[in-house]
Design a protein around this motif. Structure first.
Motif, mmCIF file in Angstrom:
data_model
loop_
_atom_site.group_PDB
_atom_site.id
_atom_site.type_symbol
_atom_site.label_atom_id
_atom_site.label_comp_id
_atom_site.label_asym_id
_atom_site.label_seq_id
_atom_site.Cartn_x
_atom_site.Cartn_y
_atom_site.Cartn_z
ATOM 1 N N GLU A 1 -9.160 -9.281 -3.585
ATOM 2 C CA GLU A 1 -9.828 -9.445 -4.881
ATOM 3 C C GLU A 1 -9.358 -10.715 -5.579
ATOM 4 N N PHE A 2 -8.072 -11.017 -5.462
ATOM 5 C CA PHE A 2 -7.546 -12.226 -6.101
ATOM 6 C C PHE A 2 -8.157 -13.475 -5.469
ATOM 7 N N LEU A 3 -8.308 -13.462 -4.150
ATOM 8 C CA LEU A 3 -8.981 -14.578 -3.468
ATOM 9 C C LEU A 3 -10.406 -14.719 -3.977
ATOM 10 N N LYS A 4 -11.130 -13.619 -4.046
ATOM 11 C CA LYS A 4 -12.520 -13.644 -4.484
ATOM 12 C C LYS A 4 -12.648 -14.222 -5.891
ATOM 13 N N GLU A 5 -11.737 -13.852 -6.768
ATOM 14 C CA GLU A 5 -11.809 -14.258 -8.172
ATOM 15 C C GLU A 5 -11.356 -15.704 -8.406
ATOM 16 N N ASN A 6 -10.506 -16.234 -7.506
ATOM 17 C CA ASN A 6 -9.833 -17.489 -7.841
ATOM 18 C C ASN A 6 -9.916 -18.581 -6.779
ATOM 19 N N TYR A 7 -10.701 -18.372 -5.721
ATOM 20 C CA TYR A 7 -10.690 -19.366 -4.647
ATOM 21 C C TYR A 7 -11.167 -20.738 -5.115
ATOM 22 N N ARG A 8 -12.097 -20.793 -6.051
ATOM 23 C CA ARG A 8 -12.606 -22.095 -6.494
ATOM 24 C C ARG A 8 -11.495 -22.920 -7.141
ATOM 25 N N ARG A 9 -10.775 -22.333 -8.074
ATOM 26 C CA ARG A 9 -9.695 -23.056 -8.751
ATOM 27 C C ARG A 9 -8.603 -23.458 -7.761
ATOM 28 N N LEU A 10 -8.257 -22.550 -6.888
ATOM 29 C CA LEU A 10 -7.137 -22.831 -5.984
ATOM 30 C C LEU A 10 -7.495 -23.899 -4.958
ATOM 31 N N LYS A 11 -8.719 -23.887 -4.451
ATOM 32 C CA LYS A 11 -9.087 -24.893 -3.463
ATOM 33 C C LYS A 11 -9.126 -26.292 -4.068
ATOM 34 N N ASN A 12 -9.244 -26.368 -5.372
ATOM 35 C CA ASN A 12 -9.240 -27.668 -6.046
ATOM 36 C C ASN A 12 -7.836 -28.241 -6.240
ATOM 37 N N CYS A 13 -6.817 -27.451 -5.974
ATOM 38 C CA CYS A 13 -5.461 -27.951 -6.248
ATOM 39 C C CYS A 13 -4.553 -27.900 -5.026
ATOM 40 N N CYS A 14 -5.129 -27.728 -3.833
ATOM 41 C CA CYS A 14 -4.296 -27.714 -2.628
ATOM 42 C C CYS A 14 -5.089 -28.263 -1.453
ATOM 43 N N GLY A 15 -4.367 -28.600 -0.405
ATOM 44 C CA GLY A 15 -5.035 -29.073 0.799
ATOM 45 C C GLY A 15 -5.641 -27.934 1.598
ATOM 46 N N ARG A 16 -4.905 -26.828 1.716
ATOM 47 C CA ARG A 16 -5.358 -25.661 2.469
ATOM 48 C C ARG A 16 -5.057 -24.401 1.664
ATOM 49 N N LEU A 17 -5.952 -23.436 1.760
ATOM 50 C CA LEU A 17 -5.792 -22.167 1.057
ATOM 51 C C LEU A 17 -5.651 -21.050 2.084
ATOM 52 N N TRP A 18 -4.553 -20.319 1.982
ATOM 53 C CA TRP A 18 -4.286 -19.196 2.876
ATOM 54 C C TRP A 18 -4.199 -17.913 2.071
ATOM 55 N N VAL A 19 -4.237 -16.786 2.788
ATOM 56 C CA VAL A 19 -4.097 -15.483 2.148
ATOM 57 C C VAL A 19 -3.422 -14.531 3.125
ATOM 58 N N ASP A 20 -2.633 -13.608 2.599
ATOM 59 C CA ASP A 20 -2.116 -12.526 3.433
ATOM 60 C C ASP A 20 -2.158 -11.224 2.641
ATOM 61 N N GLY A 21 -1.893 -10.125 3.343
ATOM 62 C CA GLY A 21 -1.872 -8.826 2.695
ATOM 63 C C GLY A 21 -3.022 -7.934 3.104
ATOM 64 N N GLY A 22 -2.739 -6.933 3.942
ATOM 65 C CA GLY A 22 -3.733 -5.936 4.296
ATOM 66 C C GLY A 22 -4.745 -6.355 5.338
ATOM 67 N N ILE A 23 -4.591 -7.528 5.931
ATOM 68 C CA ILE A 23 -5.543 -8.008 6.939
ATOM 69 C C ILE A 23 -5.217 -7.319 8.264
ATOM 70 N N ARG A 24 -6.188 -6.593 8.784
ATOM 71 C CA ARG A 24 -5.944 -5.759 9.962
ATOM 72 C C ARG A 24 -6.882 -6.064 11.136
ATOM 73 N N THR A 25 -8.041 -6.612 10.869
ATOM 74 C CA THR A 25 -9.038 -6.829 11.918
ATOM 75 C C THR A 25 -9.593 -8.248 11.816
ATOM 76 N N MET A 26 -10.263 -8.674 12.884
ATOM 77 C CA MET A 26 -10.897 -9.986 12.850
ATOM 78 C C MET A 26 -12.043 -10.013 11.852
ATOM 79 N N GLU A 27 -12.625 -8.858 11.550
ATOM 80 C CA GLU A 27 -13.647 -8.810 10.507
ATOM 81 C C GLU A 27 -13.024 -9.126 9.145
ATOM 82 N N ASP A 28 -11.801 -8.638 8.901
ATOM 83 C CA ASP A 28 -11.082 -8.993 7.673
ATOM 84 C C ASP A 28 -10.831 -10.500 7.621
#
Length: 287
Positions: free
Chosen positions: A227-254
């Motif tokens: 949810e945090f990625l969904k809400e904030n990816y635009r702002r974060l991608k504007n201030c870094c070279g690469r944007l990563w995420v972790d937490g609860g990722i279990r499948t390739m669909e995730d």
């Protein structure tokens, strides 16, 4: 080391099998954010981007004996790195207390560098006083793909009263970034999970930002990383070279879902640790 606090190797790793077990694989507040992390990737929907290539790498993990139930702490790091090399999974190591948890991770990467000189690893250090962080970066320079800091880990319950960790300011992080930049090494910040963190990232502009609540193991606000990625990816991608995420990722669909919200990479911890303990190839995790 079989105890009630070790990983139970549930058929579905969704946070319910180890509620509140710390040490162990659970999290604080009845594993609240661990559970939310896992569930949200199924309900967050799809973002505006087409699913694309996205890097999958091992998340930094320590405390193998007391948390996972592995038979030997040092061997855990060597076996993790070996499995990553065999399966083509990018490596990230972290630190902990006692200090040997970092040093054995470095040693494991150095061992496999002898067979593959191009092998590197990301290195995340917890927010110690700056002098200790610089010392740890120096120790890891020969294996470093990037150097990072876990800005949220001063909130890890299991480390309270064991070591001195502190909340880092933008100026603290900029100093770390300058040090690594002088060595030609990218700088990463992991643990971005609130609006204040985003404001700091907009000032620091790290090479890599990783949205994380430490797998739901830090005592922070309620919410999921999806949810945090969904809400904030635009702002974060504007201030870094690469944007990563972790937490609860279990499948390739995730993983694909993360990519639709602009994530360039994901990190996974528990699935790889479980595969290692059950003597499965890491490639099976990535199916």
């Amino acid at each position: 080391m079989e105890t009630e606090f070790n990983c139970h190797f549930c058929d579905v790793c969704d946070g319910y099998g180890c509620v509140g077990q710390m040490p162990g694989m659970g999290g604080p507040n009845a594993s609240r954010n661990f559970i939310l992390n896992c569930a949200a990737w199924k309900s967050v929907g799809k973002g505006p981007f087409e699913p694309g290539e996205i890097e999958v790498r091992l998340a930094p993990m320590t405390g193998a004996v007391e948390n996972v139930g592995y038979f030997d702490e040092k061997q855990f790091y060597f076996d993790l790195v070996a499995s990553c090399v065999e399966s083509g999974v990018k490596i990230t190591i972290g630190d902990g207390t006692p200090d040997f948890k970092l040093f054995w991770g470095i040693e494991a990467v150095e061992f496999y560098q002898k067979k593959n000189p191009s092998l590197k690893a990301g290195v995340f250090i917890k927010p110690y006083p700056d002098e200790k962080i610089f010392e740890r970066y120096e120790k890891a320079l020969n294996i470093m793909e990037f150097g990072g800091i876990d800005i949220d880990s001063y909130n890890i319950i299991t480390m309270r009263n064991l070591v001195h960790l502190e909340k880092k300011s933008a100026s603290d992080l900029i100093a770390l970034k300058k040090f690594l930049s002088s060595k030609g090494i990218p700088f990463a910040v992991k643990g971005v999970f609130n609006s204040e963190d985003i404001e700091v990232m907009e000032e620091v502009k790290p090479d890599i930002v990783c949205i994380s609540n430490h797998g739901g193991r830090v005592d922070v606000r309620q919410g999921s990383t999806a949810e945090f990625l969904k809400e904030n990816y635009r702002r974060l991608k504007n201030c870094c070279g690469r944007l990563w995420v972790d937490g609860g990722i279990r499948t390739m669909e995730d993983v694909r879902t993360a990519s639709t919200f602009g994530a360039d990479g994901v990190m996974m911890g528990r699935p790889f640790a479980t595969a290692l303990c059950q003597k499965k190839s890491f490639s099976e995790v990535l199916k």
